[in-house]
Design a protein around this motif. Structure first.
Motif, PDB file in Angstrom:
ATOM      1  N   ALA A  22       0.839  -1.199   0.000  1.00 13.30           N
ATOM      2  CA  ALA A  22       0.000   0.000   0.000  1.00 13.30           C
ATOM      3  C   ALA A  22       0.877   1.253   0.000  1.00 13.30           C
ATOM      4  N   MET A  24       2.475   4.368   1.301  1.00  9.81           N
ATOM      5  CA  MET A  24       2.713   4.804   2.689  1.00  9.81           C
ATOM      6  C   MET A  24       3.664   5.992   2.710  1.00  9.81           C
ATOM      7  N   CYS A  25       3.112   7.147   3.064  1.00  5.72           N
ATOM      8  CA  CYS A  25       3.938   8.348   3.189  1.00  5.72           C
ATOM      9  C   CYS A  25       5.049   8.089   4.185  1.00  5.72           C
ATOM     10  N   GLU A  56       4.488   6.083  -2.075  1.00  7.16           N
ATOM     11  CA  GLU A  56       3.622   6.913  -1.234  1.00  7.16           C
ATOM     12  C   GLU A  56       2.835   7.986  -1.987  1.00  7.16           C
ATOM     13  N   GLY A  57       1.769   8.435  -1.361  1.00  6.88           N
ATOM     14  CA  GLY A  57       1.000   9.558  -1.859  1.00  6.88           C
ATOM     15  C   GLY A  57       1.956  10.732  -2.074  1.00  6.88           C
ATOM     16  N   GLN A  98       1.286   6.756  -6.135  1.00  5.33           N
ATOM     17  CA  GLN A  98       0.002   7.410  -5.871  1.00  5.33           C
ATOM     18  C   GLN A  98       0.229   8.923  -5.935  1.00  5.33           C
ATOM     19  N   HIS A 177      -5.106   9.576  -5.706  1.00  3.92           N
ATOM     20  CA  HIS A 177      -5.608   9.533  -4.322  1.00  3.92           C
ATOM     21  C   HIS A 177      -6.914  10.322  -4.222  1.00  3.92           C
ATOM     22  N   ARG A 230      -7.687   5.367  -5.659  1.00  3.02           N
ATOM     23  CA  ARG A 230      -8.039   4.979  -4.299  1.00  3.02           C
ATOM     24  C   ARG A 230      -9.207   5.860  -3.918  1.00  3.02           C
ATOM     25  N   TRP A 301      -6.941  -2.735   4.469  1.00  4.08           N
ATOM     26  CA  TRP A 301      -7.388  -2.439   5.823  1.00  4.08           C
ATOM     27  C   TRP A 301      -7.472  -3.696   6.696  1.00  4.08           C
ATOM     28  N   ARG A 302      -6.512  -3.713   7.624  1.00  7.86           N
ATOM     29  CA  ARG A 302      -6.482  -4.747   8.674  1.00  7.86           C
ATOM     30  C   ARG A 302      -6.448  -6.164   8.102  1.00  7.86           C
ATOM     31  N   LEU A 322      -4.089  -5.270  -0.544  1.00  3.45           N
ATOM     32  CA  LEU A 322      -3.199  -4.144  -0.269  1.00  3.45           C
ATOM     33  C   LEU A 322      -2.764  -4.196   1.192  1.00  3.45           C
ATOM     34  N   LEU A 323      -1.459  -4.222   1.409  1.00  2.00           N
ATOM     35  CA  LEU A 323      -0.953  -4.364   2.776  1.00  2.00           C
ATOM     36  C   LEU A 323      -0.114  -3.160   3.175  1.00  2.00           C
ATOM     37  N   ALA A 324      -0.379  -2.619   4.336  1.00  2.00           N
ATOM     38  CA  ALA A 324       0.456  -1.532   4.868  1.00  2.00           C
ATOM     39  C   ALA A 324       1.172  -2.019   6.133  1.00  2.00           C
ATOM     40  N   HIS A 325       0.449  -2.123   7.250  1.00  2.00           N
ATOM     41  CA  HIS A 325       1.125  -2.513   8.501  1.00  2.00           C
ATOM     42  C   HIS A 325       1.825  -3.872   8.387  1.00  2.00           C
ATOM     43  N   LEU A 328       4.981  -3.254   6.758  1.00  2.00           N
ATOM     44  CA  LEU A 328       5.903  -2.494   7.610  1.00  2.00           C
ATOM     45  C   LEU A 328       6.584  -3.416   8.603  1.00  2.00           C
TER      46      LEU A 328
HETATM   47  C1  LIG Z   1       3.038   4.927   7.526  1.00  2.00           C
HETATM   48  C2  LIG Z   1       1.754   4.966   6.741  1.00  2.00           C
HETATM   49  C3  LIG Z   1       1.628   5.869   5.690  1.00  2.00           C
HETATM   50  C4  LIG Z   1       0.473   5.883   4.905  1.00  2.00           C
HETATM   51  N1  LIG Z   1       0.411   6.700   3.813  1.00  2.00           N
HETATM   52  C5  LIG Z   1      -0.603   6.570   2.932  1.00  2.00           C
HETATM   53  C6  LIG Z   1      -0.567   7.209   1.677  1.00  2.00           C
HETATM   54  O1  LIG Z   1       0.400   7.854   1.292  1.00  2.00           O
HETATM   55  N2  LIG Z   1      -1.654   7.069   0.868  1.00  2.00           N
HETATM   56  C7  LIG Z   1      -2.724   6.305   1.218  1.00  2.00           C
HETATM   57  O2  LIG Z   1      -3.672   6.209   0.443  1.00  2.00           O
HETATM   58  N3  LIG Z   1      -2.768   5.662   2.405  1.00  2.00           N
HETATM   59  C8  LIG Z   1      -1.735   5.752   3.240  1.00  2.00           C
HETATM   60  N4  LIG Z   1      -1.733   5.026   4.405  1.00  2.00           N
HETATM   61  C9  LIG Z   1      -2.820   4.081   4.649  1.00  2.00           C
HETATM   62  C10 LIG Z   1      -2.416   2.705   4.145  1.00  2.00           C
HETATM   63  O3  LIG Z   1      -2.144   2.708   2.760  1.00  2.00           O
HETATM   64  C11 LIG Z   1      -3.480   1.644   4.458  1.00  2.00           C
HETATM   65  O4  LIG Z   1      -4.630   1.910   3.714  1.00  2.00           O
HETATM   66  C12 LIG Z   1      -3.851   1.598   5.921  1.00  2.00           C
HETATM   67  O5  LIG Z   1      -2.710   1.586   6.739  1.00  2.00           O
HETATM   68  C13 LIG Z   1      -4.692   0.359   6.226  1.00  2.00           C
HETATM   69  O6  LIG Z   1      -4.053  -0.810   5.821  1.00  2.00           O
HETATM   70  P1  LIG Z   1      -3.333  -1.791   6.890  1.00  2.00           P
HETATM   71  O7  LIG Z   1      -4.411  -2.214   7.829  1.00  2.00           O
HETATM   72  O8  LIG Z   1      -2.773  -2.904   6.032  1.00  2.00           O
HETATM   73  O9  LIG Z   1      -2.261  -1.001   7.568  1.00  2.00           O
HETATM   74  C14 LIG Z   1      -0.604   5.015   5.214  1.00  2.00           C
HETATM   75  C15 LIG Z   1      -0.473   4.145   6.304  1.00  2.00           C
HETATM   76  C16 LIG Z   1       0.693   4.097   7.046  1.00  2.00           C
HETATM   77  C17 LIG Z   1       0.800   3.115   8.169  1.00  2.00           C
END
Ligand SMILES: Cc1cc2nc3c(=O)[nH]c(=O)nc-3n(C[C@H](O)[C@H](O)[C@H](O)COP(=O)(O)O)c2cc1C
Length: 367
Positions: A22, A24-25, A56-57, A98, A177, A230, A301-302, A322-325, A328
């Protein structure tokens, strides 16, 4: 039915699996120029086995940054900075980016410095603008300037210019975005858009700016490459647009060139009490949009448990995860997931420098 580890083809681009990092800024750029941190952050996740890595965005203008540390794509130095990063990602995965304008969320401190607006009289602060002069609230309480028609046209052209730079920088997947309370999202949301002109009021008026931005970007982003959005489809808030309106917008975006919708939240208000946080809570909505708008869909999301991610794809609830955490906490998540799901040669997801040694081993077993 495809699985999490089946390839995914969209236009001329094939992802090696359905796992996407995903956006991630990192709040770590200087003057919007990405640097070694971005190379390592994104490079590690590309080498870690994901099919798609979305950078990242990145702001389409200096004004569109959330913080002074945001990456950008409004000048050539930034595009050059991205070039070596896309070159590295391409050795392992598909590089996406993004593009964003933060709207009324701009001019803020980095999350670890408070996440709130920089005080208006602080010399580091800058002008913020939005469809209507309404503050987001919470720590982001600065009232933005109401955008004129000229501001709206300029913001649209900034997305176009940034899209051209993204192509020149080597990105092969572009995401816009339109979520999380950012500028384009705030035009669509009745919580943020109180305009009475052609860019507000009715559902038609609120959809106009997102449609115009998508159409203008599609004109310059090659037909052979995926263009995704998105979209914040819900705020789980009583004052929002009905979900049917979001689905109708997706259909219209698709009709003018959208290839995939990344289903997300609106975040047009700090009041998130109604959000049903829990593993994969957006998945049922993503599934509905995928079915009713008949468009490729990403869900996030989660999500972090491999069987859960795999089941979402197998059950045709989404095309991409889509994975963020999860990414990380472990850039090698795809490798571990392949192992957990019993794939025969999980180490082959990793580059030879790692795969050679991990062949036949359990992940993270001490020597
Ligand atoms: C460090 C960080 C930076 C993020 N930056 C963006 C971003 O630039 N653009 C965006 O659409 N979402 C951003 N998000 C949201 C994630 O892309 C994601 O949708 C959100 O964390 C939920 O997914 P997760 O449960 O897998 O973490 C960010 C999340 C984190 C943790």
């Amino acid at each position: 039915m495809p699985t999490l580890f089946d390839p995914f083809r969209l236009k001329d681009i094939e992802l090696r699996n359905r796992i996407a990092v995903a956006p991630m800024c990192q709040y770590s750029a200087e003057d919007g120029v990405p640097n070694d941190w971005h190379l390592v952050h994104l490079g590690a996740r590309a080498a870690g086995g994901a099919g798609l890595v979305i950078a990242e965005g990145s702001a389409v203008s200096a004004q569109g940054r959330i913080t002074l540390g945001d990456a950008g794509l409004w000048n050539d130095a930034q595009a050059e900075g991205w070039q070596r990063i896309t070159a590295f990602i391409k050795r392992h995965a598909v590089p996406g980016i993004q593009l964003a304008h933060a709207g009324r969320k701009a001019s803020a401190h980095r999350p670890w410095d408070g996440d709130d607006h920089i005080a208006a009289d602080d010399p580091r602060a800058w002008d913020t603008m939005a469809p209507s002069p309404i503050a987001l609230g919470g720590g982001l309480d600065r009232i933005p300037r109401e955008m004129t028609d000229a501001d709206i046209a300029q913001a649209r052209e900034e997305f176009v210019a940034a899209a051209k730079r993204a192509l020149g920088a080597g990105f092969e997947w572009l995401e816009l975005h339109f979520a999380h309370g950012f500028l384009v999202q705030s035009f669509f949301s009745p919580l943020a858009n109180h305009r009475r002109d052609g860019y507000g009021g009715s559902a038609e008026g609120r959809a106009r700016f997102p449609l115009e931005v998508l159409a203008a970007v599609r004109d310059v982003w090659p037909e052979r490459l995926p263009l995704s959005v998105r979209l914040g489809v819900t705020d789980f808030h009583p004052g929002e647009q009905p979900l049917e309106e979001s689905i109708a917008l997706v259909r219209r975006l698709k009709s003018i060139g959208l290839d995939l919708v990344d289903v997300s939240l609106g975040f047009n208000t700090p009041d998130v009490d109604g959000v049903p946080w829990g593993p994969g809570f957006m998945v049922p909505i993503a599934e509905r949009i995928r079915r009713e708008a008949a468009i490729a869909t990403a869900a996030g999301w989660r999500i972090g448990e491999p069987r859960h991610a795999d089941a979402i794809v197998r059950n045709a609830q989404a095309d991409l995860i889509l994975l963020a955490h999860a990414e990380l906490s472990d850039p090698h998540w795809p490798y571990r997931a392949a192992h957990a799901l019993g794939l025969p040669r999980p180490h082959e997801l990793l580059p030879i420098q790692y795969a050679h040694w991990l062949n036949g081993r359990e992940p993270a077993v001490a020597v």
